[in-house]
Design an enzyme around this catalytic site. Structure first.
Site, PDB file in Angstrom:
ATOM      1  N   GLY A 182      -5.996  -8.763   6.582  1.00  0.00           N
ATOM      2  CA  GLY A 182      -4.667  -9.199   7.029  1.00  0.00           C
ATOM      3  C   GLY A 182      -4.743  -9.783   8.430  1.00  0.00           C
ATOM      4  O   GLY A 182      -3.813  -9.694   9.225  1.00  0.00           O
TER       5      GLY A 182
ATOM      6  N   GLN B 199       0.998 -11.308  12.019  1.00  0.00           N
ATOM      7  CA  GLN B 199       1.472 -11.250  13.411  1.00  0.00           C
ATOM      8  C   GLN B 199       0.576 -10.359  14.264  1.00  0.00           C
ATOM      9  O   GLN B 199       0.099 -10.761  15.324  1.00  0.00           O
ATOM     10  CB  GLN B 199       2.916 -10.686  13.425  1.00  0.00           C
ATOM     11  N   LEU B 200       0.307  -9.136  13.814  1.00  0.00           N
ATOM     12  CA  LEU B 200      -0.570  -8.221  14.564  1.00  0.00           C
ATOM     13  C   LEU B 200      -2.024  -8.617  14.403  1.00  0.00           C
ATOM     14  O   LEU B 200      -2.793  -8.642  15.373  1.00  0.00           O
ATOM     15  CB  LEU B 200      -0.365  -6.786  14.067  1.00  0.00           C
TER      16      LEU B 200
ATOM     17  N   ASP C  14      -8.193 -12.721   5.072  1.00  0.00           N
ATOM     18  CA  ASP C  14      -6.794 -12.793   4.634  1.00  0.00           C
ATOM     19  C   ASP C  14      -6.759 -13.560   3.316  1.00  0.00           C
ATOM     20  O   ASP C  14      -7.801 -13.988   2.809  1.00  0.00           O
ATOM     21  CB  ASP C  14      -5.936 -13.487   5.718  1.00  0.00           C
TER      22      ASP C  14
ATOM     23  N   ILE D 281      -7.256  -7.997  -0.947  1.00  0.00           N
ATOM     24  CA  ILE D 281      -7.743  -6.609  -0.842  1.00  0.00           C
ATOM     25  C   ILE D 281      -7.465  -5.826  -2.119  1.00  0.00           C
ATOM     26  O   ILE D 281      -8.009  -4.744  -2.356  1.00  0.00           O
ATOM     27  CB  ILE D 281      -7.160  -5.901   0.396  1.00  0.00           C
TER      28      ILE D 281
ATOM     29  N   TYR E 164       8.794   0.280   1.885  1.00  0.00           N
ATOM     30  CA  TYR E 164       7.830   0.161   2.988  1.00  0.00           C
ATOM     31  C   TYR E 164       7.647   1.515   3.677  1.00  0.00           C
ATOM     32  O   TYR E 164       6.515   1.988   3.846  1.00  0.00           O
ATOM     33  CB  TYR E 164       8.337  -0.871   3.982  1.00  0.00           C
TER      34      TYR E 164
HETATM   35  C1  VAH Z   1       9.299  -4.111  10.034  1.00  0.00           C
HETATM   36  N1  VAH Z   1       8.061  -5.008  11.929  1.00  0.00           N
HETATM   37  O1  VAH Z   1      10.314  -4.509  10.585  1.00  0.00           O
HETATM   38  C2  VAH Z   1       8.044  -3.961  10.897  1.00  0.00           C
HETATM   39  C3  VAH Z   1       7.974  -2.621  11.583  1.00  0.00           C
HETATM   40  C4  VAH Z   1       9.223  -0.828  12.817  1.00  0.00           C
HETATM   41  C5  VAH Z   1       9.317  -2.135  12.106  1.00  0.00           C
HETATM   42  O2  VAH Z   1       7.359  -1.675  10.803  1.00  0.00           O
HETATM   43  O3  VAH Z   1       9.243  -3.832   8.856  1.00  0.00           O
END
Ligand code: VAH
Length: 316
Positions: A8, A12-13, A34, A53, A141
């Site tokens: 990845g 962004q990171l 990626d 992955i 998530y």
């Molecule tokens: C999101 N940027 O918004 C991520 C992060 C704390 C937020 O995990 O899903």
């Protein structure tokens, strides 16, 4: 010599972490990977592998071909996008982590895997949220990140895998755009203000959320990975914090530089996600265990973002 694979890397990171690790470890020792056929421009100066992955065989081949010793596994579907495709988000976020943790049993010396404040939910204490507390995430998530933390601790305790993790707040940087998160507004707002455009925010003005400048997140990640194993006392994931602000507060700070900047608020589905997360985080465990210290607060964040973005964004 560490040979690092970043999964990845074009996110962004990932973009910023790859650049910093190449600076520290030597470009040829940090392989970016990626889904893209070619790396983003910023990463084109070093080794790159196209990798899905979820394809375990491809992953194993890359580990062997490059004699990889450490994996930074950053690929994930973030909070907002995850709600639009829940089953895929769970599959990518979970199956990929288990693939990497399995490799940690016999092939890898160290693994880094990011968690998030998204592991907290509506029942979690909102202010100065403790390292150990009620965790009732209600996004796919957040559920996947909480489950992932449990797997990380399980693989460490059962198999001795040296996996380390941080619960990132919203991350704000100027080198790469975010993708599919609820905190993305805090990057979008700069691009609009600097271009002389009004910004229509998808969160309400008082939505207080923990945030961090990207350089601080990169610094924390590398410091955690470089500290001696005995200092890593949390093997699920560490709370990490720098600042908290609302859309109204960051807009006010930006107006000190762009007095005519205008913002409107039209909350969408991401408001419910933001409302389920803490307003501020207690990261004393990270500060006590391995000396974490943030360097940028809101004033410094706005200054550094404007300083660097105004070179690339045309003011209308
Ligand atoms: C999101 N940027 O918004 C991520 C992060 C704390 C937020 O995990 O899903």
């Amino acid at each position: 010599m560490d040979k690092i694979l970043i999964i990845g890397a074009c996110g962004q990171l990932g973009t910023e972490l790859t650049l910093k690790l190449r600076e520290l470890k030597g470009t040829e020792n940090v392989i970016a990977s990626d889904l893209l056929d070619e790396p983003v421009e910023l990463l084109s100066g070093g080794p790159y592998e196209k990798l899905n992955i979820l394809n375990k065989e491809s992953f194993q081949i890359i580990l062997e071909e490059h004699n990889i010793t450490q994996v930074y596994h950053l690929a994930a579907v973030l909070s907002a996008k995850g709600e639009q495709n829940p089953h895929f988000a769970w599959q990518l976020n979970m199956d990929s982590l288990l693939t990497v943790l399995e490799a940690g049993k016999d092939k890898l010396q160290k693994i880094y895997w990011p968690s998030s404040i998204a592991v907290f939910g509506p029942d979690t204490p909102k202010e100065n949220t403790p390292q150990n507390t009620i965790m009732s995430p209600n996004t796919v998530y957040g559920i996947s990140k909480l489950a992932g933390e449990r797997w990380c601790e399980y693989y460490h305790e059962k198999y001795g895998v040296d996996v380390r993790s941080l619960r990132y707040p919203g991350l704000i940087g100027y080198k790469a755009l975010p993708g599919g998160g609820t905190t993305d507004y805090a990057v979008d707002i700069f691009h609009k203000a600097i271009a002389g455009e009004k910004y229509d925010c998808f969160l309400s003005e008082n939505s207080m959320l923990p945030m961090m400048y990207m350089d601080d997140a990169v610094k924390a990640t590398i410091e955690l990975m470089e500290t001696a194993p005995e200092n890593v006392k949390v093997r699920s994931s560490y709370n990490l914090s720098a600042m908290s602000f609302s859309p109204k507060e960051i807009a006010e700070e930006i107006k000190k530089h762009y007095p005519n900047f205008e913002i409107t608020y039209h909350p969408d589905f991401r408001q419910k996600i933001a409302d389920s997360w803490p307003g501020s985080i207690d990261d004393s465990a990270a500060r006590n265990n391995w000396g974490w210290q943030h360097s940028h607060g809101l004033t410094e964040l706005v200054e550094v973002m404007i300083e660097n973005l105004k070179e690339t964004i045309v003011f209308d």
